[in-house]
Structure formats: C-alpha cells, structure tokens
Design a protein around this motif. Structure first.
Motif, PDB file in Angstrom:
ATOM      1  N   ASP A 189      -1.755   7.474   6.222  1.00  0.00           N
ATOM      2  CA  ASP A 189      -2.804   6.570   5.753  1.00  0.00           C
ATOM      3  C   ASP A 189      -3.292   5.778   6.968  1.00  0.00           C
ATOM      4  OD1 ASP A 189      -3.916   4.052   5.075  1.00  0.00           O
ATOM      5  OD2 ASP A 189      -2.957   4.033   3.122  1.00  0.00           O
ATOM      6  N   THR A 237      -1.412  -2.903   5.483  1.00  0.00           N
ATOM      7  CA  THR A 237      -2.351  -4.021   5.401  1.00  0.00           C
ATOM      8  C   THR A 237      -1.773  -5.199   4.620  1.00  0.00           C
ATOM      9  OG1 THR A 237      -3.930  -2.210   5.112  1.00  0.00           O
ATOM     10  CG2 THR A 237      -4.841  -4.407   5.158  1.00  0.00           C
ATOM     11  N   PHE A 297       0.825  -1.210   0.000  1.00  0.00           N
ATOM     12  CA  PHE A 297       0.000   0.000   0.000  1.00  0.00           C
ATOM     13  C   PHE A 297       0.858   1.259   0.000  1.00  0.00           C
ATOM     14  CE2 PHE A 297      -3.028  -3.279   1.123  1.00  0.00           C
ATOM     15  CZ  PHE A 297      -3.938  -3.039   0.105  1.00  0.00           C
TER      16      PHE A 297
END
Ligand SMILES: Cc1ncc(COP(=O)(O)O)c(C=O)c1O
Length: 388
Positions: free
Chosen positions: A172, A145, A92
């Motif tokens: 984030d 994640t 990510f």
C-alpha cells in the motif's frame, strides 16, 4: 458561520492541498472518453505514473478510492481460502486485513503496537516457517497514515528473498507515492496500491494498481470473483488509450498536471523536501515537550507526524480549538488512537512557510486549549528550516 478570510490550512495527511495548476487542469471541459484527444491524455498519464511508481510495467487506473484499489490487488491475484501475511502496523493495515477477510481469504495478522513499521526479521521468520508454501501474498502498508511509521520496504524485500519464498509482495503506497522514495521494480513489488489524494496532490477519486509480470501471471489462475476491478479488460483497452467503462476524465486532466509538477521538481527533490519538513516538525514537537508516536527513528514518516497528547487531554478538543480559531485542519486519531493523538500532515504541495504557519497554529492552539507544553516549537522548526 459567515465567510472566513484567507486560505484554509488543510494539514491532514490526505486529502492534501490541491495546487492551483491542478485545480485549473481539473476545470477544463470534459471530453469524449472514446475520442482521440482522450487517448493522448491517457497515454501521458500512464507514462507519468510509471515514472512515479518506478516501473516499466503495467499500471491500472480506477475511478475509485484507495479502498477499491486494495480490493483490486486481492481479487485479481488470489483465490478463496488463500493465505495472506499481513502486519498490524495501524488502522489502515487493519482495514486492508478486513477487506481480505470479507473476500474469504485467510489472514495471518502479525500483532503490532501501532508505534512501529513492519519488522523484516518477522517477515523472514514467518516465511521460512511456511514450508508448505501456503502463504500466497505478503501485504505491507508502506506509510501507515494512522501512526506516522513508515516500513523499510527494501529490508522487507530482502527478508522475503532470504526466506526464498515465492509469495507475492503487495504494498500500500497510498500515503507514500509521490512523497517518499518508492521503487516498485527494484523492490520487486507485485502489486503497488495507490490513490490520488495524497502525494499526487489531487482530489480523491482515483485508485491505482502497479502490477508486476508475476502478478499478471497469478491473475490468470486467481479465482476470487471480480468484475469492476478485473485487470484484464482494463489492460486490454488501455493499450489503445481507452477504458472498459467511463474513466474519471477530469481527474485524469488533474493527474497529468500533478505528474508534470512532480517530474519538473524532480522526484529526489520531492523526497528530500518531505524529509526536511518532517524533521522540522519533529523538532517542534520535541521542543513542545510532546511525544512522537512512532518509536523507531528509522521509521519516522516523511509525510506526516503523529503527536501523542499528554495524559488526560483530548486531541479532538485541541483540534477543534485550532480549526475554529485558525482555520487549520489537523488529522484526528484513528481507531484505538481516537482522542489520544493528532496528526500533522506535511505532504503534497507544501513549502517552508506553509509548515511554519501550520506549526504556529498548533503552538497557539496548545496554549489556548490549556495543554501542558513548552513554548518554542515553532522557533525550533524555524531554526532548522533557516539553517539549510
Ligand atoms: C495508507 C492508507 N491506505 C488506505 C487508505 C484508504 O484509502 P481511501 O480512504 O481512499 O479508500 C488510506 C486513507 O487514508 C491510507 O492512508
């Protein structure tokens, strides 16, 4: 295949299980988004989101995925050619970097091994070396994640302060918000990026920016082109409870309900519940004799655990067996981790017996798929869960 009885186990690290209360809220009739009832809904949602982000400042709500909220964070604050400091913590972080590159930003992407969070010492080193103050923003993925490593944001903030650097701090929070302790204001985050389908227990479709005063000031001179993502019109219309374009009305019904649920439970309880389920999961993984991808115990993610497959065994083949036999979805390995790892999501609307069921499915699947392991992972987790 015909009907599968019982409830599906959605144990990917987002989208997460949508609780019945939220499903019922979503199913209400859509109302006029320019009428008085809507304005009340919007006000409640903004107030609840401020509590979840731990901010008294601005929150912007988009009908979007998380990727849209990433783009919004950059286009509202930066100008073409601006330099951004980013860290390769996993897939990510890499995707957010790609968004920045496509927008014409220059990215200093600090390489990483996908097994750690951001090293605060490197943040300090990079910013201290930037005497010309060319770096305009430091962007960190709180909970990666793809790997299950959570960066220590309080330490990153201190590192920025030690360097005395004026860069904006962007975070984030997509798989941390509503699951892992997060403090927008205390950590002086300038833009927090969030979305609906993880700790907020909603379907996908809402993207979020929590915005500091400093970021709002930066947006006045930021030159990247923006229209849909422009904070200005949003903030202007939100003041009266409305939006410059059609909002995701039914998702906002759901969001009002999920925010109520989080606040009724109490954020501290929500965070300790996630920590406890993460610890139980790691005990199961260790008892199976398998490896946890995240190498630093201080960075273990409270919302997911990424498990490394034994050499020569394919994680997706295991996931397939588990899905077909037990109707349990686990997260696939992303990017360079494809086939090498699987991810157990233990975030959102979740409890001890849901975790026990999830770990049972994994343990039975390991056996059926012929993966070398020791039995006893479920027992280790249950011992832990029943000892507290
Ligand atoms: C940490 C993180 N950031 C960003 C994203 C991208 O969000 P979306 O897929 O909603 O665009 C995800 C998606 O899982 C994520 O986990």
């Amino acid at each position: 295949m015909g009907h599968i009885s019982g409830r599906h186990f959605l144990q990917i690290p987002g989208p997460t299980n949508v609780p019945d209360r939220v499903l019922r809220a979503l199913s209400q009739a859509t109302i006029d988004h320019r009428g008085p009832e809507f304005a009340q809904l919007a006000r409640e949602v903004f107030h609840g989101l401020q509590q979840i982000f731990k901010t008294t400042g601005t929150v912007v709500i988009y009908p979007s995925s998380g990727t849209g909220a990433w783009e919004a964070s950059l286009v509202n604050t930066l100008s073409p050619g601006d330099k951004v400091l980013m860290f390769e913590t996993g897939q990510f972080a890499t995707l957010w970097r790609n968004v920045a590159l496509k927008l014409g930003l220059e990215v200093d992407f600090v390489p990483g091994d996908w097994r750690h969070g951001v090293d605060p010492a490197v943040v300090e080193e990079k910013l201290s070396a930037d005497r010309a103050r060319k770096i305009k923003a430091v962007a960190v993925v709180h909970n990666e994640t793809s790997t299950g490593a959570a960066s220590r944001l309080g330490e990153v903030r201190k590192a920025i302060d030690r360097a005395g650097h004026p860069a904006l701090f962007m975070v984030d929070t997509i798989s941390s918000l509503g699951s892992i302790d997060y403090r927008h204001e205390e950590w002086r985050v300038d833009v927090s990026v969030g979305c609906s389908q993880k700790g907020l227990m909603l379907p996908p479709g809402i993207g979020l920016n929590a915005v500091s005063r400093k970021a709002l000031d930066a947006s006045k001179s930021a030159k990247l082109p923006r229209s849909y993502w422009d904070w200005e019109a949003m903030i202007r219309d939100n003041k009266t409870g409305f939006f410059p374009y059609t909002p995701a009305t039914n998702l906002l019904y759901g969001l009002r309900e999920s925010l109520r649920m989080l606040l009724e439970e109490g954020l501290d309880h929500v965070f300790s519940r996630h920590l406890r389920h993460a610890e139980a999961t790691r005990r199961a993984v260790r008892a199976w004799g398998l490896e946890i991808l995240c190498l630093n115990p201080e960075e273990y993610s409270p919302s997911l655990t990424t498990v490394v497959m034994p050499e020569g065994h394919d994680a997706d083949a295991l996931r397939k067996v588990i899905l077909e036999k037990f109707d349990l979805s686990l997260g696939t390995g992303l990017g360079k981790l494809k086939g090498k790892v699987f991810r157990i999501g233990h975030l959102g609307d979740f409890n001890d017996l849901m975790l026990a069921g999830t770990l049972c499915g994994v343990e039975m699947g390991l056996f059926l798929a012929g993966i070398p392991h020791s039995r006893g992972g479920v027992a280790a987790a249950l011992d832990f869960l029943s000892s507290r």
